[in-house]
Write an enzyme that holds these catalytic residues in place. Structure first.
Site, PDB file in Angstrom:
ATOM      1  CB  THR A   1      -0.965   0.095   1.186  1.00  0.00           C
ATOM      2  OG1 THR A   1      -1.778  -1.045   1.171  1.00  0.00           O
ATOM      3  CG2 THR A   1      -1.837   1.286   1.128  1.00  0.00           C
TER       4      THR A   1
ATOM      5  CE  LYS B   1      -3.379  -2.142  -1.803  1.00  0.00           C
ATOM      6  NZ  LYS B   1      -1.964  -1.908  -2.025  1.00  0.00           N
TER       7      LYS B   1
ATOM      8  N   GLY C   1      -9.045   5.309   3.109  1.00  0.00           N
ATOM      9  CA  GLY C   1      -8.106   4.350   2.561  1.00  0.00           C
ATOM     10  C   GLY C   1      -7.382   3.652   3.690  1.00  0.00           C
TER      11      GLY C   1
ATOM     12  CB  SER D   1       5.425   0.295   2.195  1.00  0.00           C
ATOM     13  OG  SER D   1       4.643   0.017   1.055  1.00  0.00           O
TER      14      SER D   1
ATOM     15  CB  CYS E   1       7.629   2.106  -2.510  1.00  0.00           C
ATOM     16  SG  CYS E   1       7.151   0.943  -1.214  1.00  0.00           S
TER      17      CYS E   1
ATOM     18  CB  THR F   1       4.114   1.247  -4.005  1.00  0.00           C
ATOM     19  OG1 THR F   1       4.076   1.380  -2.583  1.00  0.00           O
ATOM     20  CG2 THR F   1       3.092   2.185  -4.621  1.00  0.00           C
TER      21      THR F   1
END
Length: 178
Positions: free
Chosen positions: A8, A40, A52, A131, A166, A169
């Site tokens: 996420t 999400k 979210g 993250s 990331c 992600t």
């Protein structure tokens, strides 16, 4: 030892009269991408609140339900519903074991709610969790300051930036707007 579930990047903001939240779609278990297109973010309380989650999906769905119950109970008062959820989450024997963060916003407020009872209202009204949240937050702050993009475009571009940096992600985005 159980596999750590990481997933996420969620980003939300109100800018130029528009309130937007978005997230990536990746769910990672250990070192494996288990899903590319998880949803999400969602609209709550008659499409007046955006929310979210980051963390365990089952936990987040439980919290969404609880939060929406509080929104109904307090007639859409975002801050009151968030305070009540944070209190219950911190003190309830079952809920306090849930592992997630919630980002919630309406046209007036943006908040991050945690299971430790934290209720944070960012100074700039930009909420970012997960993250890749710090990457998306940095990008959003610069785009708000130095671009003519719309709120939706800022969320989209910021999430794409986080997805490029990331490893937890991706760039399969879901974006909701009030």
């Amino acid at each position: 030892m159980p596999e750590i579930i990481r997933s996420t990047t969620v980003l939300g903001l109100t800018f130029n009269g528009k309130t937007v939240i978005g997230s990536d779609g990746q769910v990672t278990v250990g070192n494996t991408v288990m899903k590319q297109s998880a949803k999400k973010v969602r609209k709550l309380h008659n499409n007046t609140v955006l929310a979210g989650f980051a963390g365990a999906a089952a936990d987040a769905f439980t919290l969404f339900t609880k939060f929406e119950d509080y929104l109904d109970k307090y007639h859409g008062n975002l801050e009151r519903a968030a305070v009540e959820l944070a209190k219950e989450w911190r003190t309830d024997k079952y809920l306090r074991h849930l592992e997630a963060l919630l980002a919630v916003l309406n046209t007036e407020k943006a908040l991050v709610i945690s299971g430790t009872g934290e209720l944070i209202e960012p100074d700039d009204g930009i909420v970012a969790i997960g993250s890749g949240g710090s990457y998306a937050l940095a990008a959003a702050r610069m785009l708000v300051k130095h671009s003519q993009l719309s709120a939706k475009e800022i969320v989209e571009e910021s999430l794409k930036t986080a997805g490029d940096i990331c490893i937890y992600t991706n760039t399969r985005l879901t974006i909701e707007e009030l």
